[in-house]
Scaffold this active site. Sequence first.
Site: not given
Length: 317
Positions: A43, A48, A77, A110
């Site tokens: 994931d 990020y 996402k 997200h």
Amino acid sequence: MKYIKLHNGASMPAVGFGTWQAGEQELEAALESALEAGYRHIDTAYVYDNERAVGRVLARWLSSGRVARDELFVVTKLPPTGNRADRVDKYLARSLENLRLEHVDLYLVHVPFGFQERGDELHPAAEDGSILAELDTDHASLWKAMERQVAAGRARAIGLSNFNEAQLGRLLAGAEVPPACLQVEMHLYLQQRPLRAFCEARGIALCAYSPLGSRGTSKLLGKELPDLMGDPAVKEAAASHGRSPAQVLLRFAVQSGVAVIPKSTNPARIRENIQVFDFELTDEEMTRLADLDRGPAGRIVDFTFLKGIDKHPEFPF
């Protein structure tokens, strides 16, 4: 490994490897350890800023034949700056390039709120530090653009993250491809029972982030976080089964039918977190742990670290 069946027929491993707040260098080493330990559900997210590290590791494993693409379940996402129908293609294309993949197994929106797009900034902010939000986020048109990713073969399944029940209901009313999965904060003190019941009734799989409480995010979130692993009921169950408190917390979620994506960069803990399928909590232990639910008061990640975002019309909490 246990698997959770998605409505498109795919099988999502019940324990995945989370990557939030992992820098590229430490993540490469950690992901190597995770793949060696047997993780196949990975994931990540555009926001990020570590998809490239994931891509490098996956490319090495795929090119060497140590893993086949159909053994992997890769999730990323759409960032908040991408929460407009005309931006979805661009951001997924960037993620696929970063990941060195032709498709992802699950692509998630997200968050339900959108940011203004200002260059390549992940968190565009005004001079006072407040997030530059787009207040006209339209979930219906956004979801149509997500559905096109499935039709184009760039995403095998699509889903959501951090949406509440009302937002889910509105989106489902016009969806041709229903969300395959909802990823939300879920752990011992925030068990999300009404949301879980809503999703289970509609065939939407649940995936829990922060299943261990995310104490390492205390500085980012600006508050002291509860010690789930120090809870007496967790410690007692751990001692009874000869397991760690973390394994009990993860087993509790998996035994409840929820997938988990714990994050660690410690090789020993990475191995430990996936070793939750060779023991079972008793009915009495499950009941005692379920009774520790604090409801919304147990929430850790409320996104208020994004200054001013709680004023967005689609703020979910």
